[in-house]
Enzyme design. Structure first.
Site, mmCIF file in Angstrom:
data_model
loop_
_atom_site.group_PDB
_atom_site.id
_atom_site.type_symbol
_atom_site.label_atom_id
_atom_site.label_comp_id
_atom_site.label_asym_id
_atom_site.label_seq_id
_atom_site.Cartn_x
_atom_site.Cartn_y
_atom_site.Cartn_z
ATOM 1 N N HIS A 155 0.837 -1.216 0.000
ATOM 2 C CA HIS A 155 0.000 0.000 0.000
ATOM 3 C C HIS A 155 0.865 1.257 0.000
ATOM 4 O O HIS A 155 0.435 2.310 0.492
ATOM 5 C CB HIS A 155 -0.958 0.034 1.189
ATOM 6 C CG HIS A 155 -1.671 -1.255 1.429
ATOM 7 N ND1 HIS A 155 -2.880 -1.561 0.870
ATOM 8 C CD2 HIS A 155 -1.308 -2.351 2.151
ATOM 9 C CE1 HIS A 155 -3.262 -2.779 1.244
ATOM 10 N NE2 HIS A 155 -2.309 -3.283 2.015
ATOM 11 N N SER A 276 14.985 21.421 -16.918
ATOM 12 C CA SER A 276 13.782 22.207 -17.154
ATOM 13 C C SER A 276 14.164 23.482 -17.893
ATOM 14 O O SER A 276 15.256 24.003 -17.710
ATOM 15 C CB SER A 276 13.140 22.553 -15.808
ATOM 16 O OG SER A 276 12.427 23.770 -15.888
ATOM 17 N N LYS A 282 16.499 21.760 -11.826
ATOM 18 C CA LYS A 282 15.789 20.493 -12.037
ATOM 19 C C LYS A 282 16.583 19.416 -12.751
ATOM 20 O O LYS A 282 17.380 19.696 -13.648
ATOM 21 C CB LYS A 282 14.520 20.754 -12.856
ATOM 22 C CG LYS A 282 13.483 21.549 -12.100
ATOM 23 C CD LYS A 282 12.686 20.691 -11.171
ATOM 24 C CE LYS A 282 11.593 20.023 -11.972
ATOM 25 N NZ LYS A 282 10.850 19.103 -11.129
ATOM 26 N N GLU A 289 9.476 8.256 -17.070
ATOM 27 C CA GLU A 289 8.107 8.751 -17.291
ATOM 28 C C GLU A 289 7.612 8.429 -18.694
ATOM 29 O O GLU A 289 6.451 8.069 -18.892
ATOM 30 C CB GLU A 289 8.057 10.262 -17.058
ATOM 31 C CG GLU A 289 8.230 10.637 -15.606
ATOM 32 C CD GLU A 289 8.429 12.130 -15.412
ATOM 33 O OE1 GLU A 289 7.925 12.663 -14.423
ATOM 34 O OE2 GLU A 289 9.093 12.766 -16.254
ATOM 35 N N GLN A 321 -5.996 -5.358 -42.713
ATOM 36 C CA GLN A 321 -4.839 -4.540 -43.078
ATOM 37 C C GLN A 321 -4.428 -3.627 -41.919
ATOM 38 O O GLN A 321 -3.303 -3.160 -41.857
ATOM 39 C CB GLN A 321 -5.178 -3.707 -44.322
ATOM 40 C CG GLN A 321 -4.067 -2.821 -44.809
ATOM 41 C CD GLN A 321 -4.330 -2.296 -46.207
ATOM 42 O OE1 GLN A 321 -4.222 -3.017 -47.177
ATOM 43 N NE2 GLN A 321 -4.706 -1.034 -46.296
ATOM 44 N N LYS A 324 -1.112 -4.277 -39.201
ATOM 45 C CA LYS A 324 0.336 -4.036 -39.292
ATOM 46 C C LYS A 324 0.811 -2.794 -38.549
ATOM 47 O O LYS A 324 1.824 -2.834 -37.852
ATOM 48 C CB LYS A 324 0.765 -4.002 -40.765
ATOM 49 C CG LYS A 324 0.927 -5.425 -41.320
ATOM 50 C CD LYS A 324 1.155 -5.464 -42.800
ATOM 51 C CE LYS A 324 -0.103 -5.181 -43.574
ATOM 52 N NZ LYS A 324 -1.189 -6.198 -43.352
HETATM 53 N N1 ARG Z 1 -2.501 -4.998 -48.101
HETATM 54 C C1 ARG Z 1 -3.314 -6.091 -47.708
HETATM 55 C C2 ARG Z 1 -3.223 -6.289 -46.184
HETATM 56 O O1 ARG Z 1 -2.370 -5.743 -45.624
HETATM 57 C C3 ARG Z 1 -2.887 -7.336 -48.401
HETATM 58 C C4 ARG Z 1 -3.954 -8.327 -48.648
HETATM 59 C C5 ARG Z 1 -4.979 -7.758 -49.509
HETATM 60 N N2 ARG Z 1 -5.852 -8.702 -50.081
HETATM 61 C C6 ARG Z 1 -6.943 -8.325 -50.725
HETATM 62 N N3 ARG Z 1 -7.628 -9.205 -51.288
HETATM 63 N N4 ARG Z 1 -7.316 -7.080 -50.757
HETATM 64 O O2 ARG Z 1 -4.011 -6.970 -45.587
#
Ligand code: ARG
Length: 472
Positions: A155, A276, A282, A289, A321, A324
């Site tokens: 605590h 600072s 500082k 942080e 998509q 990614k």
């Molecule tokens: N750029 C697409 C992705 O990142 C690749 C696959 C796309 N496939 C499709 N049939 N549009 O998912």
């Protein structure tokens, strides 16, 4: 014309290219895309689907492209949408009609997840390497401080004294689990999806095992529909990365506290602190942080992909998509954090005196007085209450427990029961001394310097094993 332009009579709206193309972020998969294509071409040749001469041309062209991209002489086009169609378009430009055969028996749906899996596998290992370096650093700090005494908190109130070595080794356990979580996630990422086609498999007699072997995958995927629409490995990886951030962030919070004037347990190296713009005096713990702050962002990446996946029907959908940028952002930020956290903690200096002083505050040896009474025959529950009353007495007198005279101790006990009068003797002072309080906690996994040394030994063995795994 677009690679898929055959059935269209109109150009896409000018907003479309920018909206649906992913080349601006998926271009970082170029290496995986090209080596994946080379493996695919080799397999198409071996199975007699494309001729040897054409295969050689394709492979030559792909290798040329790879080195040109690496040299930075290639400009990707938003119109070609993504890395897969950019590479294919560039290949056709370079080698002519043979290039048009590369995409036989393949879809971008199995291609994109192949690339992403290869990327994820490499980044899992890279992250494990960074964790390894961090654990090594923590173990060496623990080694230097196996008997440095500091307060342990519950605590955020001083609870019982611990050793700094023990505290640091607690994080070693967390980062070991993180290492293992990544290892586990690697197993499920190590599955080769190519050959799933758009969703249903292909009409060509592919040798999927051959592609898997060339690219270093252990298994091929079992079900084409699952294979093109599975992003569990992205979710798992971001889950594992999020937990790394939980652990880093908790440690960072402690460093922020420890570096404050009120605590003054540590000094941050100048190289990892900032000043600072207005207050000349500082020195701020910005790194700690910022890591704490970036934790939210990595959780966000996890939540992004969880939410993207939750409502989409089988099989591939363009929603995916969105996986990614979340994955890249999570990986980049976790790696950046690990990269800077390790030298920051390695260069931290500990103010042992302040830590020790703080460890003696807050009646941190009260449990030990209760344990002492138990050893003299009292039940723990009675001892707990009596020590609580003694603490209260001390608070009123502004004293520590170890400052009480034997008369004061025993006068209190006598109130309770005449038979208690001789329970507390001279040996109580040794029982209450900080070093002994710590030393006595010598159960397996406890804070005593002896146990910390044992834990360090085990951690070193663990590191040896981890090193061997990383070398394979
Ligand atoms: N750029 C697409 C992705 O990142 C690749 C696959 C796309 N496939 C499709 N049939 N549009 O998912």
């Amino acid at each position: 014309m677009k690679l898929w332009g055959g059935r269209f009579q109109k150009k896409t709206d000018s907003l479309m290219d920018d909206f649906h193309s992913s080349i601006n972020f998926d271009q970082r998969l170029y290496h995986y895309d090209i080596i994946g294509s080379i493996a695919h071409a080799r397999m198409l040749c071996k199975t007699g689907i494309i001729a040897k001469e054409e295969t050689e041309k394709i492979i030559w062209g792909l290798n040329e492209l790879l080195s040109e991209i690496e040299k930075g002489t290639i400009e990707f086009s938003v119109e070609a949408e993504d890395i897969h169609m950019n590479v294919e378009t560039l290949l056709i430009e370079k080698i002519g009609p043979s290039g048009k055969k590369l995409h036989t028996a393949r879809s971008r749906n199995d291609q994109v997840t192949l690339d992403t899996r290869m990327y994820a596998k490499d980044q899992i290992v890279r992250t494990q390497e960074l964790l390894f370096g961090l654990v090594e650093t923590l173990v060496s700090i623990a080694e230097k401080h196996s008997d440095t005494i500091m307060p342990g908190y519950t605590h955020l109130q001083i609870a019982q004294p611990v050793t700094l070595g023990h505290h640091v080794m607690a994080y070693v356990e967390m980062f070991k689990r993180d290492f293992e979580r990544l290892e586990d996630c690697y197993k499920r990422t190590n599955v080769m999806p190519l050959g799933s086609g758009a969703l249903a498999g292909t009409t060509f007699p592919l040798d999927r095992k051959m592609v898997a072997e060339q690219l270093g995958f252990l298994n091929v995927s079992e079900n084409s529909m699952d294979s093109v629409s599975d992003r569990d490995y992205v979710i798992e990886m971001l889950g594992a990365l999020s937990l790394i951030m939980v652990h880093l962030s908790r440690f960072c919070e402690e460093i922020v506290l420890w570096a404050s004037q009120e605590w003054s347990f540590v000094n941050l190296d100048d190289a990892y602190s900032t000043g600072s713009s207005i207050m000349p005096q500082k020195k701020n713990p910005d790194v700690a942080e910022l890591i704490r702050g970036k934790t939210g962002r990595v959780y966000g990446d996890l939540l992004t992909i969880l939410t993207v996946m939750k409502g989409i029907p089988l099989a591939y959908n363009k929603d995916m998509q969105e996986d990614k940028e979340a994955l890249f952002d999570g990986v980049d930020n976790v790696q950046k954090c690990l990269l800077i956290f390790t030298p920051m903690i390695a260069t931290l200096t500990f103010n042992k005196e302040n830590m020790r002083k703080a460890a003696g505050k807050g009646y941190s040896n009260a449990t030990d007085l209760a344990d002492y009474l138990v050893r003299k025959g009292m039940s723990f529950r009675d001892a707990h209450r009596i020590v609580g009353e003694l603490v209260n007495y001390c608070i009123n007198k502004s004293k520590n427990l170890e400052d009480l005279t034997l008369e004061e101790f025993n006068a209190h006990l006598m109130k309770e029961n005449e038979a208690n009068i001789k329970l507390i003797g001279e040996d109580v002072y040794a029982a209450l001394a900080l070093d002994n309080v710590v030393k006595r906690r010598c159960t397996y996994g406890g804070t005593s310097p002896e146990q910390v040394k044992q834990a360090i030994k085990r951690a070193k063995k663990y590191l040896d094993g981890a090193k061997k795994k990383l070398e394979n």
